[in-house]
Design an enzyme around this catalytic site. Structure first.
Site, PDB file in Angstrom:
ATOM      1  N   GLU A 137     -11.878   7.413  13.925  1.00 13.41           N
ATOM      2  CA  GLU A 137     -11.736   6.445  15.024  1.00 13.41           C
ATOM      3  C   GLU A 137     -11.315   7.099  16.330  1.00 13.41           C
ATOM      4  O   GLU A 137     -11.665   6.628  17.405  1.00 13.41           O
ATOM      5  CB  GLU A 137     -10.628   5.436  14.692  1.00 13.41           C
ATOM      6  CG  GLU A 137     -10.993   4.400  13.697  1.00 13.41           C
ATOM      7  CD  GLU A 137      -9.725   3.746  13.164  1.00 13.41           C
ATOM      8  OE1 GLU A 137      -8.886   3.307  13.956  1.00 13.41           O
ATOM      9  OE2 GLU A 137      -9.580   3.712  11.939  1.00 13.41           O
ATOM     10  N   ASP A 168      -2.318  17.646  10.779  1.00  8.85           N
ATOM     11  CA  ASP A 168      -2.612  16.556  11.718  1.00  8.85           C
ATOM     12  C   ASP A 168      -3.633  17.030  12.761  1.00  8.85           C
ATOM     13  O   ASP A 168      -3.403  18.009  13.475  1.00  8.85           O
ATOM     14  CB  ASP A 168      -1.308  16.115  12.408  1.00  8.85           C
ATOM     15  CG  ASP A 168      -1.511  14.823  13.181  1.00  8.85           C
ATOM     16  OD1 ASP A 168      -2.431  14.770  14.026  1.00  8.85           O
ATOM     17  OD2 ASP A 168      -0.756  13.872  12.945  1.00  8.85           O
ATOM     18  N   GLY A 227      -8.340   7.469  10.664  1.00  7.82           N
ATOM     19  CA  GLY A 227      -7.611   7.932  11.853  1.00  7.82           C
ATOM     20  C   GLY A 227      -8.370   8.972  12.661  1.00  7.82           C
ATOM     21  O   GLY A 227      -8.402   8.907  13.893  1.00  7.82           O
ATOM     22  N   ASN A 252       0.868  -1.175   0.000  1.00  7.41           N
ATOM     23  CA  ASN A 252       0.000   0.000   0.000  1.00  7.41           C
ATOM     24  C   ASN A 252       0.908   1.228   0.000  1.00  7.41           C
ATOM     25  O   ASN A 252       1.468   1.586   1.023  1.00  7.41           O
ATOM     26  CB  ASN A 252      -0.879  -0.050   1.261  1.00  7.41           C
ATOM     27  CG  ASN A 252      -1.865   1.089   1.317  1.00  7.41           C
ATOM     28  OD1 ASN A 252      -1.764   2.065   0.571  1.00  7.41           O
ATOM     29  ND2 ASN A 252      -2.823   0.975   2.220  1.00  7.41           N
ATOM     30  N   ASP A 277      -8.989   1.322  -5.558  1.00  2.52           N
ATOM     31  CA  ASP A 277      -9.640   2.037  -4.465  1.00  2.52           C
ATOM     32  C   ASP A 277     -10.957   2.660  -4.944  1.00  2.52           C
ATOM     33  O   ASP A 277     -11.653   3.306  -4.168  1.00  2.52           O
ATOM     34  CB  ASP A 277      -8.693   3.137  -3.941  1.00  2.52           C
ATOM     35  CG  ASP A 277      -8.723   3.260  -2.439  1.00  2.52           C
ATOM     36  OD1 ASP A 277      -9.159   2.315  -1.773  1.00  2.52           O
ATOM     37  OD2 ASP A 277      -8.313   4.309  -1.931  1.00  2.52           O
ATOM     38  N   ASN A 319      -6.230  11.373   6.949  1.00  5.65           N
ATOM     39  CA  ASN A 319      -5.517  12.506   6.370  1.00  5.65           C
ATOM     40  C   ASN A 319      -6.192  12.920   5.066  1.00  5.65           C
ATOM     41  O   ASN A 319      -6.310  14.093   4.746  1.00  5.65           O
ATOM     42  CB  ASN A 319      -4.054  12.120   6.158  1.00  5.65           C
ATOM     43  CG  ASN A 319      -3.217  13.343   5.901  1.00  5.65           C
ATOM     44  OD1 ASN A 319      -3.487  14.419   6.433  1.00  5.65           O
ATOM     45  ND2 ASN A 319      -2.228  13.207   5.052  1.00  5.65           N
TER      46      ASN A 319
HETATM   47  P1  AMP Z   1      -5.251   8.019   8.473  1.00  4.85           P
HETATM   48  O1  AMP Z   1      -4.979   8.769   7.206  1.00  4.85           O
HETATM   49  O2  AMP Z   1      -6.512   7.237   8.464  1.00  4.85           O
HETATM   50  O3  AMP Z   1      -4.066   7.229   8.974  1.00  4.85           O
HETATM   51  O4  AMP Z   1      -5.488   9.150   9.596  1.00  4.85           O
HETATM   52  C1  AMP Z   1      -4.452  10.048   9.905  1.00  4.85           C
HETATM   53  C2  AMP Z   1      -5.012  11.186  10.708  1.00  4.85           C
HETATM   54  O5  AMP Z   1      -5.724  10.684  11.872  1.00  4.85           O
HETATM   55  C3  AMP Z   1      -3.903  12.033  11.283  1.00  4.85           C
HETATM   56  O6  AMP Z   1      -3.539  13.030  10.396  1.00  4.85           O
HETATM   57  C4  AMP Z   1      -4.523  12.593  12.523  1.00  4.85           C
HETATM   58  O7  AMP Z   1      -5.040  13.869  12.182  1.00  4.85           O
HETATM   59  C5  AMP Z   1      -5.654  11.670  12.879  1.00  4.85           C
HETATM   60  N1  AMP Z   1      -5.475  11.056  14.183  1.00  4.85           N
HETATM   61  C6  AMP Z   1      -4.774   9.953  14.520  1.00  4.85           C
HETATM   62  N2  AMP Z   1      -4.833   9.720  15.852  1.00  4.85           N
HETATM   63  C7  AMP Z   1      -5.594  10.694  16.366  1.00  4.85           C
HETATM   64  C8  AMP Z   1      -6.053  11.030  17.700  1.00  4.85           C
HETATM   65  N3  AMP Z   1      -5.698  10.288  18.745  1.00  4.85           N
HETATM   66  N4  AMP Z   1      -6.855  12.107  17.830  1.00  4.85           N
HETATM   67  C9  AMP Z   1      -7.203  12.867  16.782  1.00  4.85           C
HETATM   68  N5  AMP Z   1      -6.810  12.617  15.513  1.00  4.85           N
HETATM   69  C10 AMP Z   1      -6.018  11.553  15.319  1.00  4.85           C
END
Ligand code: AMP
Length: 413
Positions: free
Chosen positions: A335, A284, A332, A10, A148, A205
């Site tokens: 969740e 983030d 992210g 990936n 995707d 993200n």
């Molecule tokens: P993903 O692209 O699904 O891996 O999600 C990444 C994004 O999830 C990151 O840029 C963070 O902004 C967000 N993220 C991850 N952990 C947390 C957390 N504990 N609280 C808030 N946002 C989070």
């Protein structure tokens, strides 16, 4: 049980995630997972851990380019310490109209992917590169591309068509959608009780949201490229097209070629915009939450824009589906960000979405709606690798059946 090690690859714009599954049994089992992250930096990350979470490799190598990064993964898999893959599954992010279905990776398929690189410019170059490398480095393991956008192939024309002059539609410009493997994994986890009218918000993200009727996608927020739809980490999401023309005219004065002007525009809307552009701080959500806590108004505005966009799309899908039975948060942010879920749902109470604040105080899988909420709200982490492995196993067996059929015909001739 005959052994069937499957490698899942990936690739993102600056990382390659990988996992090795044993897919010879009734249920695929993940044996190892790892990643090379920070491609293009002097101190990247390279790690692999086993199914118990023990880190077997944990290094911080220089990762000047993707070739150095992928060689680390390939050398590791050739070391003899890990099972050699019998088949490979790639997550394919590509807007090519001809590549919306899952299929065997061939050099010709990769050429086709590259012909449409402008439809997913951040993802296609590294994705195509990794596919070519995998064909070369693992010549005996068939590779399969899992699109995707496959999940979105069921969208009706009213969802896919863009109101443009016909000549652009003829070039393949349409709404195609992304994050499909994540959506497939949510449907897979809800089975056999998939609600008739479902909305899934994949908030990572990159962020998107999809409307699903009887398990099939009928609409999604991302369009031709992953830049469309909801504002996300570094991408604008949908904006007035007149803004792009204004920006283009400004950029045209300083760009030396049309290609350079397109690159500058691309960077502005895909890499420097979204939560990062609005907050002038970070893409983030964790950084933005800390900043909000400290009173940062730009961070507050960026997150408000994000929550409003998700709620607006959900409300529009409510109208499209004629109601909602379930809303699922994943990705992210979906969740982990308790506050963002509360902010999104606060705007949707008129649609029967009522959160229980205690239940919502959770990270990971849970039902978070109130007992009396007409709509069930859930958090479900995606399991994308497992979906890719399932597709690989199915495509392998279809291929074997085809070969057996061809052999039977040749014997009759
Ligand atoms: P993903 O692209 O699904 O891996 O999600 C990444 C994004 O999830 C990151 O840029 C963070 O902004 C967000 N993220 C991850 N952990 C947390 C957390 N504990 N609280 C808030 N946002 C989070």
């Amino acid at each position: 049980m005959s052994s069937l090690p499957v490698l899942v690859l990936n690739s993102g714009s600056s990382s390659i995630k990988f996992a090795i599954y044993e897919a010879g049994g009734a249920q695929p089992l993940r044996l190892y997972e790892g990643a090379v992250d920070g491609i293009g930096t002097e101190q990247g990350k390279f790690w692999i851990k086993d199914s118990s979470g023990n880190k077997l490799v944990d290094q911080s190598p220089a990762l000047p380019n993707r070739s150095v990064a992928f060689k680390l993964v390939a050398d590791l898999l050739h070391s003899g310490d890990f099972p050699r893959p019998s088949a490979i599954g790639h997550r394919m992010v590509c807007g090519a109209p001809t590549l919306q279905i899952n299929q065997r990776v061939t050099p010709e398929m990769i050429d086709e992917m590259e012909r449409y690189k402008d439809f997913a410019p951040l993802h296609t170059p590294i994705g195509a590169y990794i596919m070519r490398q995998a064909l070369e480095l693992f010549p005996n393991a068939p590779s399969f591309a899992c699109s995707d956008s496959y999940f979105h192939r069921t969208m009706p024309e009213v969802s896919t068509h863009m109101p443009l002059p016909a000549e652009y539609s003829a070039m393949g410009v349409r709404r195609i959608g992304f994050h499909g493997i994540s959506y497939e994994s949510i449907i897979h986890q809800l089975q056999p009780n998939v609600p008739a009218r479902l909305i899934v918000a994949h908030l990572g993200n990159g962020a998107s949201i999809s409307a699903v009727r009887e398990g099939k996608c009928v609409d999604t927020s991302m369009g031709l490229t992953p830049t469309g739809g909801i504002i996300s980490g570094t991408r604008t999401g949908d904006i007035d097209p007149g803004v792009l023309l204004f920006m283009l005219r400004k950029i045209a004065n300083r760009a030396k070629s049309v290609e350079e002007a397109a690159d500058i525009l691309e960077a502005a809307v895909s890499k420097k915009a979204g939560l990062l552009g609005m907050s002038e701080l970070s893409n983030d959500m964790r950084d933005l939450r800390s900043a909000i806590h400290a009173g940062n108004k730009k961070a507050r505005l960026a997150v408000d824009k994000f929550s409003r966009a998700v709620a607006s799309w959900a409300a529009s899908f409510f109208a499209e589906l004629g109601g909602i039975d379930m809303l699922v948060f994943t990705g992210g942010i979906g969740e982990n960000d308790i506050a963002v879920r509360a902010e999104i749902c606060a705007g949707l109470s008129a649609l029967g979405i009522v959160l229980d604040s205690e239940r919502n105080n959770v990270r990971g899988a849970a039902v978070i709606s109130a007992e009396n909420s007409p709509v069930t709200v859930r958090v479900i982490p995606p399991a994308e690798d497992l979906i890719i492995v399932n597709h690989v196993v199915r495509l392998l067996s279809e291929q074997e059946e085809e070969l057996a059929g061809a052999f039977a015909v040749s014997q009759q001739d």
